[in-house]
Design a protein around this motif. Structure first.
Motif, short mmCIF file in Angstrom:
data_model
loop_
_atom_site.label_atom_id
_atom_site.label_comp_id
_atom_site.label_asym_id
_atom_site.label_seq_id
_atom_site.Cartn_x
_atom_site.Cartn_y
_atom_site.Cartn_z
N SER A 1 4.70 35.88 30.05
CA SER A 1 5.12 36.73 31.17
C SER A 1 5.34 38.18 30.76
CB SER A 1 6.39 36.17 31.80
OG SER A 1 7.48 36.17 30.87
N ASP A 2 5.13 38.48 29.50
CA ASP A 2 5.27 39.87 29.05
C ASP A 2 4.24 40.73 29.79
OD1 ASP A 2 4.50 42.23 27.15
OD2 ASP A 2 6.42 41.49 26.39
N PRO A 3 4.64 41.90 30.26
CA PRO A 3 3.70 42.76 31.01
C PRO A 3 2.44 43.12 30.22
CG PRO A 3 5.95 43.53 31.32
CD PRO A 3 6.01 42.46 30.26
N GLY B 1 10.36 42.84 38.86
CA GLY B 1 11.41 42.83 39.87
C GLY B 1 11.76 41.46 40.41
N LEU B 2 10.74 40.57 40.53
CA LEU B 2 10.97 39.28 41.18
C LEU B 2 10.62 38.07 40.32
CD1 LEU B 2 9.68 39.87 44.84
CD2 LEU B 2 11.94 40.35 43.88
N LEU B 3 9.56 38.15 39.55
CA LEU B 3 9.04 36.96 38.89
C LEU B 3 9.69 36.67 37.54
CD1 LEU B 3 5.24 37.43 39.72
CD2 LEU B 3 7.00 36.22 41.03
N TYR B 4 9.96 37.73 36.76
CA TYR B 4 10.56 37.52 35.45
C TYR B 4 12.06 37.21 35.49
CZ TYR B 4 12.39 38.44 30.80
OH TYR B 4 13.06 38.35 29.61
N PRO B 5 12.86 37.85 36.36
CA PRO B 5 14.31 37.62 36.31
C PRO B 5 14.76 36.15 36.38
CG PRO B 5 13.88 39.59 37.58
CD PRO B 5 12.54 38.96 37.29
N ALA C 1 15.46 39.17 52.14
CA ALA C 1 16.81 38.85 52.62
C ALA C 1 17.61 38.02 51.63
CB ALA C 1 16.75 38.14 53.97
N ILE C 2 16.94 37.09 50.95
CA ILE C 2 17.62 36.28 49.94
C ILE C 2 16.77 36.26 48.67
CG2 ILE C 2 18.92 34.80 51.50
CD1 ILE C 2 16.78 32.69 51.24
N ALA C 3 17.44 36.09 47.53
CA ALA C 3 16.76 36.00 46.24
C ALA C 3 16.63 34.52 45.89
CB ALA C 3 17.55 36.76 45.18
N LEU C 4 15.53 33.91 46.31
CA LEU C 4 15.42 32.45 46.29
C LEU C 4 15.53 31.86 44.88
CD1 LEU C 4 15.03 30.37 48.58
CD2 LEU C 4 12.61 30.29 47.95
N GLY C 5 14.76 32.41 43.92
CA GLY C 5 14.80 31.87 42.56
C GLY C 5 16.16 32.04 41.91
N TYR D 1 -3.15 33.13 39.70
CA TYR D 1 -1.88 33.28 38.98
C TYR D 1 -2.12 33.52 37.50
CZ TYR D 1 0.07 31.07 43.17
OH TYR D 1 0.41 30.78 44.47
N ASP D 2 -1.22 34.30 36.91
CA ASP D 2 -1.21 34.45 35.46
C ASP D 2 -0.83 33.11 34.82
OD1 ASP D 2 -1.67 37.35 34.79
OD2 ASP D 2 -0.02 37.59 36.20
N GLU D 3 -1.24 32.93 33.58
CA GLU D 3 -0.99 31.67 32.89
C GLU D 3 0.49 31.37 32.74
OE1 GLU D 3 -2.16 28.07 31.38
OE2 GLU D 3 -3.38 29.63 32.35
N TYR D 4 1.33 32.41 32.68
CA TYR D 4 2.75 32.17 32.49
C TYR D 4 3.33 31.33 33.63
CZ TYR D 4 4.82 35.00 36.17
OH TYR D 4 5.22 35.44 37.39
N VAL D 5 2.76 31.41 34.84
CA VAL D 5 3.27 30.65 35.98
C VAL D 5 3.21 29.16 35.68
CG1 VAL D 5 2.92 30.08 38.42
CG2 VAL D 5 2.67 32.44 37.65
N TYR D 6 2.13 28.73 35.03
CA TYR D 6 1.98 27.31 34.71
C TYR D 6 2.93 26.91 33.57
CZ TYR D 6 -1.97 28.09 37.71
OH TYR D 6 -2.75 28.46 38.78
#
Length: 287
Positions: A183-185, A198-202, A246-250, A151-156
């Protein structure tokens, strides 16, 4: 004015119903096997999350009891996974699938990482399981670090931000700022750019509007998060048929926090099953 974000087409009909039923049976079997050995609890958890998504394909409003059963099994297994890996000896009492089960402690495992923590935490939020949220947030951050560096450090930073928010620790603004920056690209290197955007930053951006109590900005940010979710899951044919979309969990979890906190959620979508968002199954049976 309520915005509507249509869910992309997913394989439905009798085949989807049968698939959901098969997954439900598989979850039950794996839960029953845990009392013999908890070593495969990550597979049970993963199957339970898949079962919830499959149920939401055929029941997009989460209006039937089987879908709530799937949500409850998933949240219980997520909590149990971190409970049994948080102890190295003895047994841990865990309620799973309507029974209190005695599971053997298995000690640290690589699958008890930040990625699975986020999924388990989102499920606890969606099911309004505050005690489970607290238990998850009390897990030391270092215990969630992946030894493989996947994982990237931003996850922590993100996990730290959520734990700080829920436990009301100091430093929330600084930790959320660090999450944004990491989390910047241009900084993140491990997550593919389309996955990150698409999924992690929003959810991070959505959480920012939530903690600021930004009533005007929250629903537009939620709408944008769902549109990005849809774009990611329709990028190619393989993704478009994957029930993970199917669902957007976060976003669903943060929308639950916002709704319960008095922020209007003026977005409707099958990515946000109505009865999960509104906690329509409150009090039906213990979770």
């Amino acid at each position: 004015m309520t915005a509507h974000v249509a869910r992309h087409e997913l394989p439905a009909g009798p085949d989807a119903e049968r698939f959901a039923e098969r997954l439900s049976g598989r979850v039950t079997k794996r839960i029953d096997q845990l009392e013999e050995s908890a070593d495969m609890i990550d597979f049970a958890f993963g199957t339970a999350v898949m079962s919830l998504r499959a149920r939401c394909v055929v029941d997009p409003r989460a209006a039937v009891a089987e879908t709530w059963d799937a949500a409850v099994n998933a949240v219980q297994l997520g909590s149990a996974m971190f409970a049994v890996t948080g102890a190295s000896e003895g047994t841990v009492e865990c309620r799973i699938d309507r029974k209190v089960r005695s599971l053997s402690a298995i000690g640290p495992r690589s699958f008890a990482d930040a990625g699975n923590w986020l999924t388990a935490f989102w499920l606890a939020v969606i099911c309004r399981e505050q005690q489970r949220m607290t238990q998850l947030c009390e897990i030391p951050l270092e215990r969630l670090r992946s030894p493989e560096g996947q994982y990237d450090e931003y996850v922590y930073h993100w996990v730290d931000t959520l734990q700080t928010y829920w436990l009301r620790r100091p430093g929330l603004v600084e930790k959320l700022t660090a999450t944004f920056e990491a989390s910047d690209p241009s900084v993140a290197r491990i997550a593919p750019r389309d996955l990150l955007q698409g999924l992690l930053y929003p959810p991070i951006n959505l959480f920012y509007h939530f903690v600021r109590k930004d009533e005007e900005g929250f629903s537009p940010a939620l709408e944008e998060a769902l549109k990005l979710h849809k774009t990611y899951w329709t990028l190619n044919e393989d993704r478009a048929t994957d029930i993970d979309g199917a669902i957007a969990l976060g976003p669903l979890a943060i929308a639950c926090l916002a709704r319960d906190g008095g922020i209007p959620v003026d977005v409707e979508s099958d990515y946000l099953p109505k009865h999960l968002l509104e906690h329509g199954w409150l009090g039906e049976y213990p979770t």
